[in-house]
Scaffold this active site. Structure first.
Site, short mmCIF file in Angstrom:
data_model
loop_
_atom_site.label_atom_id
_atom_site.label_comp_id
_atom_site.label_asym_id
_atom_site.label_seq_id
_atom_site.Cartn_x
_atom_site.Cartn_y
_atom_site.Cartn_z
N VAL A 14 0.84 -1.21 0.00
CA VAL A 14 0.00 0.00 0.00
C VAL A 14 0.87 1.26 0.00
O VAL A 14 0.60 2.23 -0.73
CB VAL A 14 -0.98 -0.01 1.20
N ALA A 43 9.65 5.73 6.17
CA ALA A 43 10.37 4.86 7.12
C ALA A 43 9.94 3.42 6.94
O ALA A 43 8.75 3.10 6.88
CB ALA A 43 10.07 5.31 8.54
N ILE A 136 -13.39 2.03 -1.70
CA ILE A 136 -14.77 2.56 -1.64
C ILE A 136 -14.85 3.62 -0.54
O ILE A 136 -14.46 3.34 0.60
CB ILE A 136 -15.78 1.43 -1.29
N ASP A 201 -10.48 -10.09 9.82
CA ASP A 201 -10.34 -8.81 9.10
C ASP A 201 -11.74 -8.21 8.84
O ASP A 201 -11.95 -7.01 9.04
CB ASP A 201 -9.60 -9.06 7.79
N LYS A 205 -13.45 -4.64 10.32
CA LYS A 205 -14.11 -3.64 9.48
C LYS A 205 -15.57 -3.45 9.92
O LYS A 205 -16.11 -2.34 9.87
CB LYS A 205 -14.03 -4.07 8.01
N1 HSE Z 1 -6.81 -8.46 3.22
C1 HSE Z 1 -7.78 -7.46 3.00
C2 HSE Z 1 -8.77 -7.98 1.97
C3 HSE Z 1 -7.12 -6.20 2.50
O1 HSE Z 1 -8.51 -9.02 1.36
O2 HSE Z 1 -9.80 -7.38 1.77
C4 HSE Z 1 -7.83 -4.97 2.83
O3 HSE Z 1 -8.21 -4.85 4.14
#
Ligand code: HSE
Length: 433
Positions: A14, A43, A136, A201, A205
């Site tokens: 990223v 860094a 998004i 993950d 979110k």
């Molecule tokens: N690993 C996450 C995904 C990346 O596949 O959506 C973004 O949070």
């Protein structure tokens, strides 16, 4: 032209995207906004690997203090991920008077509220558009565009890796592990892919979205989480025959008995908008009291999508700095609208069940009796023979709306049938009605 100086921490996928985008579209950004974001320092522990982008001398450093203690830097972009170093860096940056941009949903889920409080005390901007659904602009939508609306329901496909894996399993019948490797190669997956495939993950979110929607910063204990590991190709086939696809869905509902939050593989109608979201694409579907339904769709992972969101935050901050308007849009505002959690056991829904049974007369009647005892009404039943000797059968059942707790109790009883044992697959169904 107002120059805004950036210190970037983390020069991975990223971070590289951020540098490339700022380089490529710098004139465009200046023309559209009247501000010029400039990378002052980057860094990372690894400053020798070629990332395919030219970096002028003196920018790269392995010393984090060249960013955090650098009086020239206005905005720190935290892209290291994780929660320990990242927290330390964000806190130090804020304490040193720097606005912060992060893509780190794990950090926000872990200690978002503390960091927002610190940013607020310091009158600094702390933005996190890239933390949910990649490119998004869903944070902006919830925090700004829908600020006049009460949020009723949010559904999201929020993990590109999982959606990519599920889409390919369904379309090609390819094995899970092979597709996961491809997702990692493409840069979609988290450093630790278990965060993706175990639903963690997506839960991070979900916490960010629900917290914004309901003015209460939630945590992992508040979310019921199931991942996609072990989903059988057979269930894609059966679901497809019934008109459904399987998606890892983030579900946030404001019910009259409390907020429901879950992450789970869910059957969604194949012909619905959400059912049509394939591959690495993400979507968020919101029902709110004034606007009604709205849906947001786009790339949810990878260098370009995530960098696009990070740079949009940098531009917002740059505009705030230019206009002496830091904290114009607070990172997060606590409200009074949260009245409590519903709890997974009290949630309701329709269910898809696949139960493996000995193929003997009367067995289905016994199972149907158990469902009846627990007040679970069946919408459809389909029996499939699965071995040549016709000794075993699979029954695929769709229920009508049922209480999760009652279903759990019924399944507990059915599991005690010798034949059923552990061979019960359960998915919730969302029909979006
Ligand atoms: N690993 C996450 C995904 C990346 O596949 O959506 C973004 O949070």
């Amino acid at each position: 032209m107002k120059k805004v100086k950036i210190g970037l921490i983390g020069f991975g996928t990223v971070g590289t995207g951020v540098v490339k985008l700022l380089k490529r579209n710098k004139e465009l950004i200046a023309e559209k906004t009247g501000v010029l974001p400039v990378i002052e320092k980057i860094a990372d522990l690894d400053i020798t690997t070629d990332r395919g982008v030219e970096i002028p001398d003196g920018i790269l450093t392995t010393n984090i203090n060249d960013v955090l203690n650098n009086p020239d830097i206005d905005v720190v972009i935290e892209l290291v991920g994780g929660t320990t170093y990242a927290r330390d860096f964000v806190e130090k940056a804020l304490k040193n008077g720097k606005a912060v941009v992060t893509a780190n949903k794990a950090l926000l889920a872990d200690c978002g509220e503390d960091l927002f409080n610190l940013a607020y005390e310091k009158s600094l901007d702390f933005y996190y558009e890239a933390s949910v659904a990649g490119g998004i602009p869903i944070i902006k939508a919830l925090r700004e565009s829908l600020s006049s609306n009460n949020i009723n329901t949010v559904y999201g496909i929020l993990n590109g890796t999982c959606n990519y894996i599920l889409s390919r399993m369904e379309d090609e019948g390819t094995a899970f592990d092979e597709i996961l490797k491809d997702a990692q190669k493409a840069g979609y997956a988290e450093a630790d892919p278990t965060f993706d495939i175990d639903g963690i993950d997506t839960a991070h979110k979900t916490i960010v979205l629900a917290s914004l929607a309901f003015g209460n910063w939630f945590n992992m204990d508040d979310v019921h989480v199931e991942g996609i590991r072990g989903i059988d190709l057979l269930d894609f086939k059966y679901a497809a025959k019934l008109g459904y696809r399987i998606k890892l869905l983030s579900i946030i509902k404001n019910t009259s008995d409390g907020i429901e939050m879950s992450v789970r593989p869910t059957l969604v109608p194949a012909d619905s908008l959400i059912g049509s979201v394939h591959g690495v694409y993400n979507c968020v579907w919101i029902n709110s009291d004034w606007l009604g339904n709205s849906m947001y769709y786009g790339q949810g992972a990878g260098e370009k999508a995530t960098a696009s969101a990070v740079v949009s935050d940098v531009i917002d901050i740059a505009l705030n700095l230019k206009n002496n308007a830091s904290n114009r849009i607070p990172a997060f505002t606590k409200g009074t609208r949260f009245k409590g959690l519903l709890g997974e056991e009290n949630s309701r829904g329709r269910f898809y069940l696949r139960i493996q049974l000995a193929n003997r007369p009367g067995v289905f009647g016994e199972i149907a009796t158990v469902f009846g005892e627990y007040g679970i009404s069946l919408a459809s039943v389909d029996q499939k023979e699965i071995d040549q000797n016709k000794k075993m059968a699979q029954v695929v059942v769709l229920t009508h709306d049922a209480n999760q707790n009652s279903l759990n109790s019924a399944l507990e009883k059915i599991r005690q049938f010798d034949e059923a044992g552990k061979n019960i697959v359960v998915f919730k169904i969302e029909d979006f009605e």
